[in-house]
Design a protein around this motif. Sequence first.
Motif, PDB file in Angstrom:
ATOM      1  N   ARG A 286       0.829  -1.211   0.000  1.00  0.00           N
ATOM      2  CA  ARG A 286       0.000   0.000   0.000  1.00  0.00           C
ATOM      3  C   ARG A 286       0.863   1.260   0.000  1.00  0.00           C
ATOM      4  O   ARG A 286       0.474   2.290  -0.556  1.00  0.00           O
TER       5      ARG A 286
ATOM      6  N   ALA B 184       0.910   4.198  -3.043  1.00  0.00           N
ATOM      7  CA  ALA B 184       0.945   5.649  -2.840  1.00  0.00           C
ATOM      8  C   ALA B 184       2.047   6.292  -3.665  1.00  0.00           C
ATOM      9  O   ALA B 184       1.897   7.420  -4.159  1.00  0.00           O
TER      10      ALA B 184
ATOM     11  N   GLU C 248      -4.408   4.791  -4.026  1.00  0.00           N
ATOM     12  CA  GLU C 248      -4.753   4.413  -2.665  1.00  0.00           C
ATOM     13  C   GLU C 248      -5.265   2.980  -2.661  1.00  0.00           C
ATOM     14  O   GLU C 248      -5.537   2.401  -3.727  1.00  0.00           O
TER      15      GLU C 248
END
Length: 208
Positions: free
Chosen positions: A57, A61, A66
């Motif tokens: 994750r 970014a 997201e």
Amino acid sequence: MPLYKTITPNSQTTVKIWKITESYDDLFKSVHLKPKSLERVLNMKSELHQRGFLSVRKLLAEFGYEDVDLHYDKQGKPYLKDGKHISITHSFTFSAVVVSDGIVGIDIEKQRDKISIIANKFIDYEFNYLIESDTDYVKKLTIIWCVKESLYKLFVTPGLSFKEHCLVIPFSLEDQSTVAWIDYKGIKSRYHVNFLEFEGFTCAYALA
């Protein structure tokens, strides 16, 4: 740890690699997860897997995405809401994501001697050019595994076998790339696969 490495094999494709040095708590606090992802990470029994999941994750970014932008189809293949192709991998203390306009697959593996024990489970043709006494034998086996895993992620077809349907032509460590084939149910597909080594790990990414 910030981003470890960024690779741009072509104008439509970018690979980003993350070295996971953060604690689970630090990673967890720094990302925003949708409910399904939150449930998934909380149910993981291994903190190593949790950190790998969360580090992916962080990589999203880096691409400007997201967690809510990432989805999975019925075969378990990830895809992005904007139509870009994505492939994801993590192993121990490294994770990687490749995003491209074309179909891609990526894999990272830690180089470990025990891969030689299972070599006959994922290698057939490649034994013709591998030499077991070679000092780079384990490295080459790991590259072949990563290449075939990246092909598997790219092809996403039930029943595809590393040993029976995936073939990696001879290569040298210095090449940092090779050609691989998938021969499945009469359909033969050729792929260019890049690979690299770092800190005892191997990464390979296949481009359609």
